[in-house]
Design an enzyme around this catalytic site. Sequence first.
Site, PDB file in Angstrom:
ATOM      1  N   LEU A 105       0.890  -1.161   0.000  1.00  0.00           N
ATOM      2  CA  LEU A 105       0.000   0.000   0.000  1.00  0.00           C
ATOM      3  C   LEU A 105       0.923   1.204   0.000  1.00  0.00           C
ATOM      4  O   LEU A 105       1.964   1.191   0.667  1.00  0.00           O
ATOM      5  CB  LEU A 105      -0.863   0.032   1.263  1.00  0.00           C
ATOM      6  CG  LEU A 105      -2.160  -0.763   1.334  1.00  0.00           C
ATOM      7  CD1 LEU A 105      -2.850  -0.501   2.664  1.00  0.00           C
ATOM      8  CD2 LEU A 105      -3.109  -0.437   0.187  1.00  0.00           C
ATOM      9  N   ASP A 106       0.528   2.249  -0.716  1.00  0.00           N
ATOM     10  CA  ASP A 106       1.371   3.445  -0.768  1.00  0.00           C
ATOM     11  C   ASP A 106       1.555   4.058   0.621  1.00  0.00           C
ATOM     12  O   ASP A 106       0.698   3.921   1.494  1.00  0.00           O
ATOM     13  CB  ASP A 106       0.714   4.527  -1.640  1.00  0.00           C
ATOM     14  CG  ASP A 106       0.584   4.083  -3.074  1.00  0.00           C
ATOM     15  OD1 ASP A 106       1.374   3.229  -3.507  1.00  0.00           O
ATOM     16  OD2 ASP A 106      -0.330   4.597  -3.747  1.00  0.00           O
ATOM     17  N   TYR A 107       2.628   4.794   0.749  1.00  0.00           N
ATOM     18  CA  TYR A 107       2.910   5.578   1.959  1.00  0.00           C
ATOM     19  C   TYR A 107       1.691   6.419   2.369  1.00  0.00           C
ATOM     20  O   TYR A 107       1.331   6.495   3.530  1.00  0.00           O
ATOM     21  CB  TYR A 107       4.113   6.487   1.645  1.00  0.00           C
ATOM     22  CG  TYR A 107       4.567   7.396   2.741  1.00  0.00           C
ATOM     23  CD1 TYR A 107       5.245   6.890   3.835  1.00  0.00           C
ATOM     24  CD2 TYR A 107       4.340   8.773   2.661  1.00  0.00           C
ATOM     25  CE1 TYR A 107       5.696   7.731   4.839  1.00  0.00           C
ATOM     26  CE2 TYR A 107       4.784   9.614   3.656  1.00  0.00           C
ATOM     27  CZ  TYR A 107       5.463   9.093   4.756  1.00  0.00           C
ATOM     28  OH  TYR A 107       5.906   9.935   5.738  1.00  0.00           O
TER      29      TYR A 107
END
Length: 240
Positions: A105-107
């Site tokens: 999952l993105d930052y």
Amino acid sequence: MEIRLQKYLADAGVASRRKAEELIAQGKVKVNGEIVTEMGCKIDPKKDEVTYLDQKISTKDTKMVYIMLHKPVGYVTTAKEQFGRPAVMDLVKGVDARIFPVGRLDYDTSGLLLLTNDGDLTYKLTHPKHDVDKTYIAKLYGIPDEGALQKFRRGVVIDGVRTKPAKIRILEKEKDGRFCTAEIIIHEGRNRQVRKMCDAIHHPVAQLKRVATGELKMGDLQKGKFRHLTEKEVKYLKKL
Ligand code: URA
């Protein structure tokens, strides 16, 4: 019976199968005392001794651990981070197993993240052919009209390749029309896919949260907290 070295490493909970390939290529794995770097290597678990960083590994007593984490924004899902940003692994410190995230999952994305030491399941769940639905709640800039929604549903071209058809429905519109909340369901897991798809219809993402993977729902799990999956949930994942 002989099995591929990367699968053996995954079964022993060292890393996902793909990550195990990297560890082999980096010369961190030995078979019977010899570094093996080529990918086709097969081993016989009964006869061969396999070590990772000179530690003997075995699939015999590996207890499989399956965890669901509510990832907050501001954490990376990679194990080591070059910029020293917080990592999701810091949130699951008490877990007594070498677990790793299933996919990423993105930052700047929050929500449901699975972690496990079951490298084989990780491999299956992240393989493009498996097409597991991933459900997101997104806050979007503006309010897409029917044309934009249809375009999104048919699939849009990102990075030169058309995405598979996806689902989107508007759940709520802000009165001033500046934002809306949408439920988005995609099957693939391309890099920043939801964000890029929303950019393609000119309604960029302001906030993004994953709320379900297949039938596994995050429910009311609090931000930053994790729980072990139930037996039923693990069975469901293995059947996918
Ligand atoms: N799509 C994105 O754009 N970001 C995520 O983190 C997951 C899906």
